[in-house]
Design an enzyme around this catalytic site. Sequence first.
Site, PDB file in Angstrom:
ATOM      1  N   THR A 166     -56.281 -17.186-115.004  1.00  0.00           N
ATOM      2  CA  THR A 166     -57.720 -17.159-115.115  1.00  0.00           C
ATOM      3  C   THR A 166     -58.160 -16.138-115.658  1.00  0.00           C
ATOM      4  OG1 THR A 166     -57.682 -17.873-112.623  1.00  0.00           O
ATOM      5  CG2 THR A 166     -59.469 -16.418-113.224  1.00  0.00           C
ATOM      6  N   ARG A 212     -59.840 -28.667-103.595  1.00  0.00           N
ATOM      7  CA  ARG A 212     -59.806 -27.052-103.185  1.00  0.00           C
ATOM      8  C   ARG A 212     -60.696 -26.319-104.115  1.00  0.00           C
ATOM      9  NH1 ARG A 212     -57.934 -22.351-106.109  1.00  0.00           N
ATOM     10  NH2 ARG A 212     -57.204 -20.856-104.617  1.00  0.00           N
ATOM     11  N   THR A 237     -58.572 -11.908-109.772  1.00  0.00           N
ATOM     12  CA  THR A 237     -57.486 -13.149-110.233  1.00  0.00           C
ATOM     13  C   THR A 237     -56.217 -13.063-109.206  1.00  0.00           C
ATOM     14  OG1 THR A 237     -56.001 -13.946-111.905  1.00  0.00           O
ATOM     15  CG2 THR A 237     -56.445 -11.601-112.183  1.00  0.00           C
ATOM     16  N   GLY A 238     -55.914 -14.217-108.728  1.00  0.00           N
ATOM     17  CA  GLY A 238     -54.836 -14.045-108.034  1.00  0.00           C
ATOM     18  C   GLY A 238     -54.771 -15.275-107.005  1.00  0.00           C
ATOM     19  N   THR A 239     -53.951 -15.092-105.956  1.00  0.00           N
ATOM     20  CA  THR A 239     -54.134 -16.300-104.974  1.00  0.00           C
ATOM     21  C   THR A 239     -55.613 -16.317-104.081  1.00  0.00           C
ATOM     22  OG1 THR A 239     -51.818 -15.776-104.740  1.00  0.00           O
ATOM     23  CG2 THR A 239     -52.939 -17.244-102.920  1.00  0.00           C
ATOM     24  N   GLY A 240     -56.464 -17.060-104.487  1.00  0.00           N
ATOM     25  CA  GLY A 240     -57.894 -17.254-104.178  1.00  0.00           C
ATOM     26  C   GLY A 240     -58.218 -16.842-102.832  1.00  0.00           C
ATOM     27  N   GLY A 274     -61.276 -22.407-105.269  1.00  0.00           N
ATOM     28  CA  GLY A 274     -60.796 -20.962-105.109  1.00  0.00           C
ATOM     29  C   GLY A 274     -62.035 -19.916-104.930  1.00  0.00           C
ATOM     30  N   ASP A 275     -61.393 -18.561-105.223  1.00  0.00           N
ATOM     31  CA  ASP A 275     -62.458 -17.688-104.972  1.00  0.00           C
ATOM     32  C   ASP A 275     -63.169 -17.183-106.476  1.00  0.00           C
ATOM     33  OD1 ASP A 275     -59.907 -16.861-106.513  1.00  0.00           O
ATOM     34  OD2 ASP A 275     -60.472 -14.714-106.622  1.00  0.00           O
TER      35      ASP A 275
HETATM   36  N1  ASP Z   1     -58.159 -17.057-108.217  1.00  0.00           N
HETATM   37  C1  ASP Z   1     -58.093 -18.160-108.918  1.00  0.00           C
HETATM   38  C2  ASP Z   1     -57.705 -19.090-107.772  1.00  0.00           C
HETATM   39  O1  ASP Z   1     -57.409 -19.106-106.445  1.00  0.00           O
HETATM   40  C3  ASP Z   1     -56.670 -18.309-109.368  1.00  0.00           C
HETATM   41  C4  ASP Z   1     -56.253 -17.221-110.486  1.00  0.00           C
HETATM   42  O2  ASP Z   1     -56.841 -16.314-110.494  1.00  0.00           O
HETATM   43  O3  ASP Z   1     -55.094 -17.520-111.373  1.00  0.00           O
HETATM   44  O4  ASP Z   1     -58.435 -20.218-107.843  1.00  0.00           O
END
Ligand code: ASP
Length: 366
Positions: free
Chosen positions: A231, A259, A282-285, A261-262
């Site tokens: 991201t 879905r 960024t990360g697991t949203g 995300g954040d």
């Molecule tokens: N945060 C993003 C999401 O969950 C993914 C990412 O940061 O790579 O959609």
Amino acid sequence: MHAFIKRSTLTTILFIAAVVTSCQEKQSPAEVKTAQNQTESITEKPLALVIHGGAGTIKRENMTEEMEAAYRAKLQEALDAGYAVLEAGGTSVEAVRSAINIMEDSPLFNAGKGAVFNSLGKHELDASIMEGQTLNAGAVAGVTKIRNPIDAAILVKDSTRHVMLSGAGAEEFVGQYGITMVETSYFDTEKRREQLHKAQGKEKVMLDHSSLLDKTPGRDAAPIDDHKYGTVGCVALDKEGNLAAGTSTGGMTNKKFGRIGDSPIIGAGNYANNLTCGVSCTGTGEFFIRTLAAHEASNLMLYKGMKVDQALEEVIRQIQELGGDGGMIALDKDGNVAWDFNTAGMYRAFRKSTGENKIEIYEKTQ
Ligand code: ASP
């Protein structure tokens, strides 16, 4: 005695004043101008721009020299594009747009071209923008044909009374404003297709061993991703002292259709407030949504008096405690840069009017 001291002190002051005046008289107009410029640049507000290109299992041993050079060059190009806007007196929002556009157009990152595939082998993109001065914000979610989703988010901020538009409605709206639309295949890349196949292969193995699955009603197996997110995000501080933050993403490999995300959720993956800071995540949203990560960082500064780096550290700790992973970048109102993550690495870089320019990829060094 007392009167004598006073008289001699006065004489000394008058003497110094005379010397200073005579020196000033000897200054040429050019010298006076230079002195003025120096004073102006000392009092000028700082300019600063920080970007990320995603956090995840980014390890030196898995990177070739060419790949690293390509990432560094693209991060620098994005920094320079955003910084040029600030230097020319542009707004922080326009700087964020310029920096993010460069990364959206690059297949290296999971945003725009190079976005990941969802479980149906399609792309659904999310993006958001927020201004720290007005708290105005705009976002798009689940769009499939907009080449630069950050542009669409800015349009939603500026041209509607809403904060977020999704899917076909968002596309129809921004299409009227001449935003560039592309065929959905524009976003396809071989690398992301391989990642989808790998993730779906792992999922199948897990389903074959279904006793390992979480049987809680309504829950799936843990999301499977190869943890190289990608991201992109940017926070900028302009000459008016205004912060802006933007985030753009393809989401997570093999995510369920629909879905969100954040990244497009204001307060979760993106936030800006001139009183505190601008943040992009960024990360697991899901974990960033559950902790309202970006807003939490701002609140820790506002109500707990934390500095920007302490605030990020605390939010990453909360995310880690829930079992989540990822990273954040931020700029405070004075242009102090902070970043933190609990993954192996995070593509990250900043440039400031102090002349500092830094790009980092792997484990934390500070
Ligand atoms: N945060 C993003 C999401 O969950 C993914 C990412 O940061 O790579 O959609």
